[in-house]
Each structure stands twice: as C-alpha cells, then as structure tokens.
Design a protein around this motif. Structure first.
Motif, PDB file in Angstrom:
ATOM      1  N   TYR A   1      -5.709 103.987   5.675  1.00  0.00           N
ATOM      2  CA  TYR A   1      -6.154 104.333   7.033  1.00  0.00           C
ATOM      3  C   TYR A   1      -7.141 103.298   7.574  1.00  0.00           C
ATOM      4  O   TYR A   1      -8.093 102.931   6.871  1.00  0.00           O
TER       5      TYR A   1
ATOM      6  N   ARG B   1      -9.173 102.248  11.365  1.00  0.00           N
ATOM      7  CA  ARG B   1      -9.390 102.386  12.817  1.00  0.00           C
ATOM      8  C   ARG B   1      -9.753 101.005  13.352  1.00  0.00           C
ATOM      9  O   ARG B   1     -10.791 100.453  13.009  1.00  0.00           O
TER      10      ARG B   1
ATOM     11  N   HIS C   1      -7.162 101.745  18.280  1.00  0.00           N
ATOM     12  CA  HIS C   1      -5.881 102.196  17.698  1.00  0.00           C
ATOM     13  C   HIS C   1      -6.069 102.521  16.223  1.00  0.00           C
ATOM     14  O   HIS C   1      -6.922 101.936  15.562  1.00  0.00           O
ATOM     15  N   LEU C   2      -5.245 103.481  15.750  1.00  0.00           N
ATOM     16  CA  LEU C   2      -5.304 103.840  14.318  1.00  0.00           C
ATOM     17  C   LEU C   2      -4.069 103.293  13.615  1.00  0.00           C
ATOM     18  O   LEU C   2      -2.960 103.438  14.107  1.00  0.00           O
TER      19      LEU C   2
ATOM     20  N   LYS D   1      -4.886 104.227  21.095  1.00  0.00           N
ATOM     21  CA  LYS D   1      -6.200 104.731  21.451  1.00  0.00           C
ATOM     22  C   LYS D   1      -6.145 105.997  22.312  1.00  0.00           C
ATOM     23  O   LYS D   1      -6.868 106.958  22.061  1.00  0.00           O
TER      24      LYS D   1
ATOM     25  N   ALA E   1      -5.297 108.741  20.083  1.00  0.00           N
ATOM     26  CA  ALA E   1      -6.332 108.871  19.058  1.00  0.00           C
ATOM     27  C   ALA E   1      -7.588 109.522  19.621  1.00  0.00           C
ATOM     28  O   ALA E   1      -8.249 110.312  18.949  1.00  0.00           O
TER      29      ALA E   1
ATOM     30  N   GLU F   1     -11.462 113.365  12.429  1.00  0.00           N
ATOM     31  CA  GLU F   1     -11.251 112.003  11.970  1.00  0.00           C
ATOM     32  C   GLU F   1     -10.305 112.043  10.765  1.00  0.00           C
ATOM     33  O   GLU F   1     -10.638 112.596   9.730  1.00  0.00           O
TER      34      GLU F   1
END
Lengths: 81, 406
Positions: free
Chosen positions: B37, B39, B44-45, B62, B65, B71
């Motif tokens: 993961y 960020r 953006h993730l 984003k 997200a 989170e």
C-alpha cells in the motif's frame, strides 16, 4: 463433619464420597467392632439412598417457553424429535 | 498476405478497448487483502490486492480516495468496487477502485478480538468464575434451534448415556438478527425460574457470520452471569466463540456438550454395585480382622499352656528344695565330722587310755579320785584301778614330795 447432614439431604456425589470415606476407615482395620457395625449400617443406608436417588430420575423431554406474563409453558415433545 | 504489424502502443490500446466492452469488468466487486500500500503525494492510492493464490494491481484516484472513511492498510481484508482496465504505458491491467469497504469477515474478526480482549480484561473468562458442572443433573436446559440435527444429536447422546433424562428445550434462532438476544433471554429464563441444573447452549457448524450471535456481548454477559452452570457447544471443534470463553465448560461440538452434561448410567450402576459390595463385606472383614487378633492372643503361650506357669513354678521350687536339702546334708556331714574329730580327741584324753599305758588311778574309800597325798593318811583303805582290775590296799605310810626318803 461438625454439622452432620441427614442422609436424605445428600447428593449422589456426597453420598458416594461419604461411603468412600467409611470404606477407607474400615479397610484400615483399626476400628472397634461396635463402631464398625455402626459404619456398616451407615454405609448400607447411604447405598440405599444412592439407589433411591438413581430411581428417582424420570425421563421427560419438553419444550419450555415463557408467555407474555412471564409464566412458564412446558410442552411435552418426546414424540416430536 | 502480409500479417498486420502493430506497435506496442497499438496492442495495448486494442486490449484496453476489448476490456472496456466487457460489462462485468466495467463494474465489479473484488475481495482480497491489501498489500504494497502506497499513498502517493498526489493523493492517489497504489496497492496490490491479493488472496492466497493470486494478486491484482490496484489504483484509487484522489477523488475517490478522499471519500474513504478509513485509512486502508497492509493486511486489511477489503471489498473493492471498481473497473478493470489496462494501463497502457506499462502494459498491465489493473483495478481502478472507486470504493473500498472493510470486508465483513475481517470486521468480524476484529470485533471478535476486540470483545474478547475487553471481556477478558474484565475477568469474565477467569477460571475462578467457572462453576463446576453437576455430576448428575436433575434437569438439563438446552438452548438451541427446535429444528435441525443439533437437538436430535443432543437428545440421542443424552438418552444413550442416561435414559431417564429431564431435558427442557428453550427453542430459539441460532443465527441472524435477534438470535443473540433470544439466546441471552433463554439463559436468563432458565435462571429466573431455576428450571434446570445445567444449561447447554448449542449450534451446529457454520461460517463466522452464522456463528456470530454467539460472539455477541449480550450472550457472553448472560452466560457469565448465569447461576446455573453453562456448557457451550457451538460449531465444530475448530470454532471458538465468545460464548465458549464465557461458559463454564466449552465442548467442541453439541454432541460433546451432551456427553459432558450427564454421566453414563451403566457406569454409575456398576460403580455403586462395586461400592455396596465392599460395604457389605465390612462386617465379615472386620470379624476376620478381630478373629485374627483373637487368634494371635489365644496362640500366645499363656493361653496355649496355662499350667506351664504353675509347673514352671513348681520346677523352681523343687530346684530350691533340692539345693536346700543338699546344703543341709552337707551341714550334717560337717557336724558329723566335727563330732568324730572331737570324739577322737576325747578318746585320746580318756583315763582308760592312761590306765592302758600302765598307770593306775587311786580312789578314796568314798570312791573319789585321790589327786594329792593331803587327803590320805596312814591306815586308809584305798583302791587302785588298773587297766584290768582293782586292788584293795591299806596305806602304810604317807610322804610328802616325790620320794619316800625325804
């Protein structure tokens, strides 16, 4: 054993425990003859009590519920299962 | 015919186009676990969704997200809705995530651990709280579904072990909404009316969702508060529920719960038979013990030969008497010896012996021995005794001293 219960009030386990105690005492051999006869009688009474307890169980299969007033409703259900 | 030659960009664009026509891929729910993961500073993730056998690249822009209420993190089990498309630059397909939800089961596991930790801290599962299960309950309360295999299994086991059982079933739903409240109500019901000596809470195996009511606080508290001991037999051996922890005894299955609730009648009867046999033997054994003791006493010398004491005494007396006699005999002998010795000495001194040596004894007419001339005068008649007779004499003269010439 200060406050001695009457035999009738013994649970099965208590009765068996009492018998075991008597047996242990007796089988150690150091008991005067008249005391031994008393123990024997006590033991036989306890055995009889155990048998009585065992015979007092009765089969019953039921469904229990509570109605709105909080009363118990018990319905026999041996045949249903 | 010459085969068409495509550039890398062309082929990736072509594939992307193919995928975009697929109705499933354009809106899909995917379940998996988040890993790698990241960020990005852009908001953006980027991450990978994976399960035991496979992985899938994911991106969440984003705008989406920002709408997340939590989170995401590595290891989190999630459900993601989005579309599958190709990222042309890298030639990979990926999941464009629009929403992420924590997976229900993941949530459940978390909730399970949370509640377990909390109740544990409160001491609800402490060993000291556990009540012992009665050896031979008069009545057994069962909380489970009225239909299905569980109640039948329980009844079968109970009947096999202890035919004269008193079973009271409190029928209730064992899964879904409201089940937990009903289960807790059952425990309270049995307690309020003191209807039984032990309670079995049971349910067959199922998914964690199915077993969920048994993981709820209301059930755990009712079980922990119960004055009647509770046996929990929920799910299979590998399933652990909060109810199991709160119960006084955890059974791996409903049938096992039934096994633990009652003893085997045949075994009870056998052991009672054995014990009463031992009791019946008490007088016999005891008499034997006393008899052996008595036998030992009777076998002692005193009882075996009661006269031996007397005869022994007599022997002693006889021995003393003999010794005494012996001593007396010796004394007598000694006296005899003394006497004969004295007699011999006396004999030596006898006047007859003197006469025998040629001396004579002079007697006056009155018969007295004359020891001196003083008592004799001229003309006296005297007699002289010799060894073998007497001589009658008349005294012619009397001289003083040894010689008649003086």
């Amino acid at each position: 054993m200060t406050e001695k219960k009457s035999i009738e009030d013994y649970t099965y386990e208590e009765a068996i425990a009492e018998i075991e105690e008597i047996l242990a005492k007796m089988e150690s051999g150091n008991v005067p003859l008249d005391q031994s006869m008393k123990n024997f009688e006590e033991g036989m009474k306890l055995v009889a009590h155990c048998e009585k307890l065992l015979n007092s169980y009765e089969r019953r299969i039921s469904k229990v519920m509570e109605d709105r007033e909080g009363n118990i409703m018990e319905i026999d259900m041996e045949q249903q299962i | 015919m010459m085969q068409q030659i495509l550039s890398v960009s062309d082929i990736n664009k072509y594939i992307k186009g193919l995928l975009s026509y697929d109705s499933i891929l354009s809106s899909v729910w995917v379940q998996g676990e988040i890993s790698n993961y990241k960020r990005h500073y852009s908001g953006h993730l980027y991450f990978t969704l994976k399960d035991a056998g496979s992985s899938l690249k994911c991106v969440m822009f984003k705008t989406s997200a920002d709408r997340l209420l939590f989170e995401p993190e590595n290891g989190m089990r999630v459900l993601i809705r989005g579309s599958i498309s190709v990222f042309e630059r890298d030639g990979v397909y990926q999941l464009y995530a629009e929403t992420i939800k924590e997976d229900g089961t993941g949530e459940m596991y978390a909730a399970f651990e949370r509640l377990k930790g909390k109740l544990e801290k409160e001491g609800l599962f402490d060993k000291e709280r556990k009540k012992s299960i009665p050896f031979m309950p008069r009545s057994i309360g069962v909380i489970t579904s009225e239909t299905g295999a569980v109640i039948r299994d329980i009844l079968n086991v109970l009947t096999r072990r202890f035919y004269n059982i008193n079973l009271k079933l409190y029928p209730c739903a064992v899964q879904g909404e409201g089940a937990s409240a009903k289960i807790a109500a059952g425990v309270e019901f049995f307690n309020r009316h003191r209807l039984c000596d032990v309670i079995i809470i049971a349910r067959g195996g199922g998914s964690i969702e199915d077993l969920w009511p048994f993981n709820e606080e209301i059930v755990a508290r009712a079980v922990a508060d119960s004055n009647i001991p509770v046996i929990s037999g929920v799910g299979h051996e590998t399933d652990f529920t909060i109810c199991d922890f709160a119960a006084d005894l955890r059974a791996p299955t409903p049938s096992a719960a039934a096994e633990l609730a009652v003893p085997e009648m045949s075994e009870i009867k056998r052991s009672l038979e054995r014990i009463s046999e031992r009791i019946r033997n008490i007088p016999k054994t005891n008499l034997e013990i006393k008899r052996t003791g008595l036998g030992r006493i009777l076998a002692s010398p005193f009882f075996k030969k009661p006269y031996s004491v007397i005869s022994d005494g007599r022997l002693t007396v006889e021995k003393y008497a003999e010794e005494l006699e012996e001593e007396i005999r010796e004394d007598i002998q000694r006296c005899k010896n003394d006497i004969s010795l004295s007699a011999a000495r006396l004999d030596g001194l006898s006047p007859l012996k003197i006469l025998a040596r040629g001396y004579g004894a002079v007697r006056s007419p009155s018969g007295d021995i004359v020891g001196s001339v003083e008592s004799i005068k001229k003309g006296d008649e005297i007699s002289v005794s010799l060894r073998d007779g007497n001589i009658e004499c008349t005294v012619n003269n009397v001289f003083r001293g040894d010689t008649k010439n003086d």
